[in-house]
Design a protein around this motif. Structure first.
Motif, mmCIF file in Angstrom:
data_model
loop_
_atom_site.group_PDB
_atom_site.id
_atom_site.type_symbol
_atom_site.label_atom_id
_atom_site.label_comp_id
_atom_site.label_asym_id
_atom_site.label_seq_id
_atom_site.Cartn_x
_atom_site.Cartn_y
_atom_site.Cartn_z
ATOM 1 N N TRP A 1 5.687 3.158 -9.766
ATOM 2 C CA TRP A 1 4.712 3.687 -8.812
ATOM 3 C C TRP A 1 5.316 3.721 -7.410
ATOM 4 O O TRP A 1 5.189 4.714 -6.698
ATOM 5 C CB TRP A 1 3.447 2.814 -8.814
ATOM 6 N N ASN A 2 5.980 2.630 -7.007
ATOM 7 C CA ASN A 2 6.613 2.589 -5.694
ATOM 8 C C ASN A 2 7.628 3.714 -5.548
ATOM 9 O O ASN A 2 7.721 4.354 -4.494
ATOM 10 C CB ASN A 2 7.311 1.249 -5.476
ATOM 11 N N GLU B 1 7.730 6.625 -7.113
ATOM 12 C CA GLU B 1 7.076 7.931 -7.023
ATOM 13 C C GLU B 1 6.605 8.202 -5.596
ATOM 14 O O GLU B 1 6.771 9.313 -5.079
ATOM 15 C CB GLU B 1 5.902 7.998 -7.995
ATOM 16 N N ILE B 2 6.022 7.188 -4.960
ATOM 17 C CA ILE B 2 5.548 7.359 -3.583
ATOM 18 C C ILE B 2 6.719 7.551 -2.636
ATOM 19 O O ILE B 2 6.704 8.420 -1.750
ATOM 20 C CB ILE B 2 4.697 6.153 -3.147
ATOM 21 N N THR C 1 0.826 -1.194 0.000
ATOM 22 C CA THR C 1 0.000 0.000 0.000
ATOM 23 C C THR C 1 0.868 1.255 0.000
ATOM 24 O O THR C 1 2.050 1.229 0.390
ATOM 25 C CB THR C 1 -0.916 0.036 1.235
ATOM 26 N N GLU C 2 0.263 2.350 -0.408
ATOM 27 C CA GLU C 2 0.951 3.633 -0.382
ATOM 28 C C GLU C 2 1.388 3.981 1.033
ATOM 29 O O GLU C 2 2.505 4.464 1.255
ATOM 30 C CB GLU C 2 0.043 4.723 -0.947
ATOM 31 N N GLU C 3 0.517 3.730 1.999
ATOM 32 C CA GLU C 3 0.839 4.069 3.375
ATOM 33 C C GLU C 3 2.012 3.248 3.906
ATOM 34 O O GLU C 3 2.827 3.739 4.694
ATOM 35 C CB GLU C 3 -0.380 3.886 4.275
ATOM 36 N N GLU C 4 2.122 1.995 3.492
ATOM 37 C CA GLU C 4 3.248 1.164 3.935
ATOM 38 C C GLU C 4 4.563 1.722 3.415
ATOM 39 O O GLU C 4 5.590 1.701 4.124
ATOM 40 C CB GLU C 4 3.042 -0.276 3.469
ATOM 41 N N ILE C 5 4.572 2.215 2.175
ATOM 42 C CA ILE C 5 5.787 2.822 1.633
ATOM 43 C C ILE C 5 6.132 4.086 2.402
ATOM 44 O O ILE C 5 7.281 4.290 2.825
ATOM 45 C CB ILE C 5 5.609 3.136 0.132
ATOM 46 N N ARG C 6 5.139 4.919 2.613
ATOM 47 C CA ARG C 6 5.377 6.182 3.327
ATOM 48 C C ARG C 6 5.821 5.918 4.769
ATOM 49 O O ARG C 6 6.694 6.619 5.298
ATOM 50 C CB ARG C 6 4.114 7.041 3.298
ATOM 51 N N ASP D 1 8.149 11.045 -3.107
ATOM 52 C CA ASP D 1 7.220 12.057 -2.607
ATOM 53 C C ASP D 1 7.279 12.154 -1.084
ATOM 54 O O ASP D 1 7.347 13.253 -0.524
ATOM 55 C CB ASP D 1 5.795 11.721 -3.069
ATOM 56 N N GLU D 2 7.272 11.003 -0.418
ATOM 57 C CA GLU D 2 7.321 11.017 1.044
ATOM 58 C C GLU D 2 8.676 11.501 1.555
ATOM 59 O O GLU D 2 8.753 12.242 2.545
ATOM 60 C CB GLU D 2 7.018 9.630 1.610
#
Length: 334
Positions: free
Chosen positions: A307-308, A310-311, A273-278, A314-315
């Motif tokens: 995609w990974n 980019e996240i 998930t996006e949140e797991e990466i962040r 960004d974070e």
């Protein structure tokens, strides 16, 4: 006034207040020099020789070329006869025009000029003879290995001098992976006896030429981090999370700047998930930046999934700035 990328990186490096915490590599313009380019092989899945005679294969889609050394194609087939079998390439007579033009275009107030110096002492040794034969020779023929690596050390010093004469780098990005994700490849005493004193000469030469010495090793180096400080390595790039980074920060007493800490393989996967990466980016910043002189990044630089990546970026850019603003540097602690 906002800091330039170079000023911000130097603030972290000097233990001072930055505008943001981020990857040192984003502040460096890596210049492709003719020595590096002479060893590049096509990404076609076929066998090619580099300037040392080592066979490499770069598979389509792979992040880089890998040595393909067998008993038949190894450059060094008998370590007791290395002087007959080793042919050291020349660094003279190469065309530096492109590299010089690229270096001259860099605004050094905003960015560092750096160059990649690959194939360090340990890597070059197993590229010449294969990994298993290298392990055997380090243990059973230490004098012969030391003599051979002394010649390779002299070559690396010539590379530094030649590059300095043409593009005047601020940073040398020196590659030599000394371990795996689990441990050092060599017993620490063997590394200290053979690799350490020769590597120290390379580091000293870089300093004499006015370069910051940034050592890439995206592996376990924890058993020798105090040695890395002793021989003058300025920055360890590639610090994987499998090292006990807070412990390393404690025992090196802030003398070794580090780049890494974000667990790239953990977040560069499908079905995350996006949140797991962040969360992983924030974990690394929260855990390692308080001790200072830490540049949070993925040790190998990027996530290979777009995609990974980019996240992740960004974070890193958002939270790295928030953290700097909310955690001002205690001037009494560097």
């Amino acid at each position: 006034m906002a800091m330039t990328k170079r000023e911000n990186a130097m603030a972290i490096y000097n233990g001072e207040q930055p505008d943001f915490y981020g990857d040192f590599m984003e502040a460096m313009a890596l210049i492709p020099d003719p020595i590096l380019l002479s060893d590049l092989v096509p990404q076609d899945g076929e066998e090619h020789l580099d300037s040392w005679g080592t066979t490499y294969i770069w598979q389509p889609g792979a992040p880089g070329a890998h040595p393909h050394v067998t008993n038949e194609n190894a450059v060094i087939k008998d370590i007791t006869k290395w002087e007959e079998q080793l042919k050291v390439p020349s660094v003279k007579g190469l065309d530096w025009t492109m590299a010089e033009n690229m270096a001259n275009e860099v605004n050094r107030d905003e960015m560092f000029v750096g160059f990649l110096c690959g194939g360090g002492l340990f890597e070059r040794s197993h590229h010449l003879m294969g990994m298993m034969n290298a392990f055997y020779n380090y243990m059973d023929y230490p004098d012969e290995m030391k003599a051979m690596l002394t010649v390779i050390k002299d070559y690396k010093i010539e590379v530094l001098k030649e590059t300095a004469a043409h593009i005047h780098p601020d940073v040398v990005f020196f590659h030599d992976d000394w371990g795996s994700k689990q441990n050092l490849f060599l017993p620490p005493d063997v590394w200290r006896d053979i690799i350490k004193p020769l590597h120290a000469e390379i580091v000293q030469t870089a300093h004499d030429l006015g370069m910051i010495f940034m050592h890439h090793a995206d592996c376990i180096c924890q058993p020798v981090v105090e040695d890395m400080v002793e021989i003058g390595i300025d920055i360890w790039q590639g610090v994987i999370a499998q090292n006990d980074i807070p412990y390393i920060q404690e025992v090196t007493k802030g003398k070794l700047a580090m780049v890494g800490g974000i667990d790239g393989p953990k977040i560069d996967v499908e079905n995350i998930t996006e949140e797991e990466i962040r969360a992983e980016v924030r974990r690394a910043i929260d855990t390692y930046c308080p001790a200072g002189r830490f540049f949070p990044s993925i040790p190998n630089g990027i996530c290979f999934r777009e995609w990974n990546n980019e996240i992740f970026l960004d974070e890193l850019h958002k939270y790295g700035r928030i953290y700097a603003q909310e955690h001002p540097i205690n001037k009494a602690v560097n």
